[in-house]
Structure formats: structure tokens, C-alpha cells
Design a protein around this motif. Structure first.
Motif, short mmCIF file in Angstrom:
data_model
loop_
_atom_site.label_atom_id
_atom_site.label_comp_id
_atom_site.label_asym_id
_atom_site.label_seq_id
_atom_site.Cartn_x
_atom_site.Cartn_y
_atom_site.Cartn_z
N ARG A 64 -26.17 -24.64 7.46
CA ARG A 64 -27.39 -23.89 7.72
C ARG A 64 -27.10 -22.86 8.81
N ILE A 65 -27.33 -21.58 8.50
CA ILE A 65 -27.06 -20.50 9.43
C ILE A 65 -28.35 -19.75 9.74
N LEU A 66 -28.58 -19.49 11.01
CA LEU A 66 -29.68 -18.66 11.47
C LEU A 66 -29.18 -17.24 11.65
N ASP A 67 -29.84 -16.29 11.00
CA ASP A 67 -29.53 -14.86 11.20
C ASP A 67 -30.66 -14.26 12.03
N LEU A 68 -30.38 -14.03 13.29
CA LEU A 68 -31.38 -13.51 14.21
C LEU A 68 -31.41 -11.99 14.14
N CYS A 69 -32.60 -11.41 14.15
CA CYS A 69 -32.77 -9.96 13.97
C CYS A 69 -32.12 -9.54 12.65
N CYS A 70 -32.57 -10.17 11.59
CA CYS A 70 -31.87 -10.09 10.30
C CYS A 70 -32.06 -8.76 9.60
N GLY A 71 -32.98 -7.90 10.07
CA GLY A 71 -33.17 -6.62 9.42
C GLY A 71 -33.64 -6.78 7.99
N THR A 72 -33.01 -6.06 7.07
CA THR A 72 -33.46 -6.04 5.68
C THR A 72 -32.67 -6.98 4.76
N GLY A 73 -31.93 -7.92 5.35
CA GLY A 73 -31.45 -9.06 4.60
C GLY A 73 -30.17 -8.93 3.81
N GLN A 74 -29.46 -7.81 3.90
CA GLN A 74 -28.24 -7.67 3.09
C GLN A 74 -27.17 -8.68 3.50
N LEU A 75 -27.03 -8.95 4.79
CA LEU A 75 -26.06 -9.95 5.23
C LEU A 75 -26.46 -11.34 4.72
N GLY B 64 -22.50 -19.61 -0.35
CA GLY B 64 -22.91 -21.01 -0.39
C GLY B 64 -23.64 -21.51 0.84
N TYR B 65 -23.93 -20.63 1.80
CA TYR B 65 -24.64 -21.04 3.00
C TYR B 65 -26.16 -21.03 2.78
N GLU B 66 -26.85 -21.88 3.54
CA GLU B 66 -28.31 -21.90 3.54
C GLU B 66 -28.78 -21.04 4.72
N ILE B 67 -29.54 -19.99 4.44
CA ILE B 67 -29.82 -18.96 5.43
C ILE B 67 -31.31 -18.91 5.77
N THR B 68 -31.59 -18.80 7.06
CA THR B 68 -32.92 -18.45 7.55
C THR B 68 -32.79 -17.19 8.40
N GLY B 69 -33.54 -16.15 8.07
CA GLY B 69 -33.53 -14.90 8.82
C GLY B 69 -34.81 -14.75 9.62
N ILE B 70 -34.65 -14.28 10.85
CA ILE B 70 -35.79 -14.03 11.73
C ILE B 70 -35.75 -12.58 12.19
N ASP B 71 -36.89 -11.90 12.14
CA ASP B 71 -36.99 -10.54 12.65
C ASP B 71 -38.42 -10.30 13.12
N GLY B 72 -38.57 -9.45 14.13
CA GLY B 72 -39.89 -9.15 14.65
C GLY B 72 -40.65 -8.10 13.89
N SER B 73 -40.00 -7.43 12.93
CA SER B 73 -40.63 -6.37 12.16
C SER B 73 -41.10 -6.91 10.80
N PRO B 74 -42.40 -6.94 10.55
CA PRO B 74 -42.87 -7.40 9.23
C PRO B 74 -42.32 -6.56 8.07
N ARG C 103 -35.78 -27.94 12.47
CA ARG C 103 -34.56 -28.72 12.69
C ARG C 103 -33.44 -27.75 13.06
N PRO C 104 -32.51 -28.20 13.89
CA PRO C 104 -31.52 -27.27 14.42
C PRO C 104 -30.53 -26.77 13.37
N PHE C 105 -29.99 -25.58 13.64
CA PHE C 105 -29.04 -24.94 12.74
C PHE C 105 -27.61 -25.31 13.10
#
Length: 244
Positions: free
Chosen positions: A44-55, A63-73, A100-102
């Protein structure tokens, strides 16, 4: 960036998605060299400030489980379109919580330079540390002073059939602040114009490593992107690797 600061990033989101999200294609190599090669999926990987999600799309394909967080809706709206199999959350990078932790966290494309005060950057580090398993890696990149001196000057433009974008850059060496002002014309039902500006703060390596240590991170290492990670166009960009 806080949710209250998101208006300029919302205006930037369309052009960012169209042109700048491609950085994900370049950054996968460095991420693999720094951490992913010792960190096989599924994790499980956290992508902080994920932008528009290409990464996030690229990491999920590995094969990773991804959660992206960004302040811009608006950034998150594009991210959900680009990587529908990932989880995305609109949240302030300085004050988010997870159920749960990443197993790892990443934050790329100089996103953390957008936090303009050291105490705000420390708040981000504090939130990331709380979101990670003990001993989990955190990788992020920053524009360093050489990068601001090299790239944050002059202007460039993008001209396509449905939009024209002009970006103007300035770096204040005394204040250690970079600013780029953007003017974007888009053709939809007719032509519309938007103007906005974004700022970045130039931090020293000592400031960053001290802040990381203060928030509980250890084994901090710094890697020059151009010299060691084959990002030849990235003069003055450094990747930081540390562990919770």
C-alpha cells in the motif's frame, strides 16, 4: 497547500493534466532505484500531492495499492478519471488522517516546495509519519537552489488548437521564493481566459533533514537527480529518502 489555497491549483489542473502529468513517466525510474526494487507489490503506497494521477496509474499497473491525496478538488477529479482503480482523497497535506497505516509514501514533482514556510513543511512531515508503518520509506523530491537559478527565470508558452498557455518565472534569491505566473486561454464553446500564480519556497538540504528528524524520520539520504538518477534535464532537483 491547504484547501483554502486550492483555487489557483484548480485553475492549473486542466493544463497540468494535459502537459505536466507526464513527469510520472520520468520519475518511475528514480523511484525504482531508490525504493521500489526492494519493495515488491502488493504493498500500500500513499501518493501525497498526487496531482492528476498519472503516477498512481503507473504504480497501480505494477501491482501496488494506491491512495492519492491532494488539496485541489479539480486535480483529484482528473486523477479519478486517469486512475479509476485507485483511491483518491481531497485533503490538506498538513492535516490528513488514514484508517490504517501505509507501507510507503511518495511525493514527487517538487510538490513540497509549494509549502511556503518551514513550520508548514514540518506539519506535512508529521502527518506523513503518522500515516506510515514503523520503518516504512518516504521518498520525495524538491527543487533546490541550483534548480531555481537554472529554471525559474524567463518564460515559455504552449500553443495548441484548443488552448494557449504562457508561463512567466521569477526567483528571488534573497527571499528564497520562486513564483510563476500563468495566463491560459481555452477554447470550449468560446475562448475564455484565466490568470493565476503559484509560489515555491527554496529550502536548504539542512533545513529539510532537520525538519524530517524533528518529526521522527531517520536514515535520511539525499540523491541528486541529474548525477545519480539519470534525469538529465533536472538540474538542481534532489530526491530525499527517509524512514518512519
Amino acid at each position: 497547500m491547504t484547501l483554502a489555497d486550492s483555487a489557483s491549483y484548480d485553475q492549473f489542473a486542466w493544463v497540468y493534466n494535459r502537459h505536466f502529468g507526464r513527469y510520472a513517466e520520468q520519475v518511475l525510474g528514480p523511484l525504482n532505484e531508490l525504493v521500489l526494487h526492494d519493495f515488491p507489490p502488493p504493498r500500500r503506497i500513499l501518493d501525497l500531492c498526487c496531482g492528476t494521477g498519472q503516477l498512481d496509474r503507473a504504480l497501480q499497473a505494477l501491482g501496488y495499492e494506491i491512495t492519492g491525496i491532494d488539496g485541489s478538488p479539480e486535480m483529484i477529479r482528473f486523477a479519478r478519471e486517469n486512475a479509476p482503480g485507485c483511491e483518491f482523497i481531497v485533503a490538506d497535506a498538513r492535516a490528513f488522517s488514514v484508517h490504517r497505516p501505509f507501507d510507503a509514501a511518495v511525493c514527487v514533482y517538487d510538490s513540497l516546495n509549494h509549502f511556503m514556510h518551514l513550520d508548514r513543511l514540518r506539519e506535512v512531515f508529521r502527518s506523513v509519519h503518522a500515516a506510515l508503518q514503523e520503518g516504512a520509506p518516504f521518498v520525495f523530491d524538491l527543487n533546490m537552489e541550483a534548480g531555481f537559478r537554472e529554471r525559474w527565470r524567463g518564460s515559455f508558452g504552449i500553443v495548441e488548437d484548443d488552448h494557449v498557455s504562457v508561463f512567466r518565472f521569477h526567483f528571488d534569491e534573497y527571499e528564497k521564493r520562486g513564483e510563476f505566473a500563468a495566463t491560459i486561454f481555452r477554447r470550449e464553446s468560446g475562448w475564455s481566459r484565466s490568470d493565476f500564480s503559484l509560489e515555491q519556497r527554496c529550502y536548504s538540504a539542512e533545513e529539510v533533514t532537520t525538519a524530517l528528524s524533528a518529526e521522527g524520520f531517520s536514515r535520511v539520504s539525499i540523491v541528486d537527480a541529474q548525477q545519480w538518477l539519470s534525469l538529465n534535464s533536472r538540474i538542481g532537483r534532489s530526491f530525499f529518502l527517509c524512514f518512519a
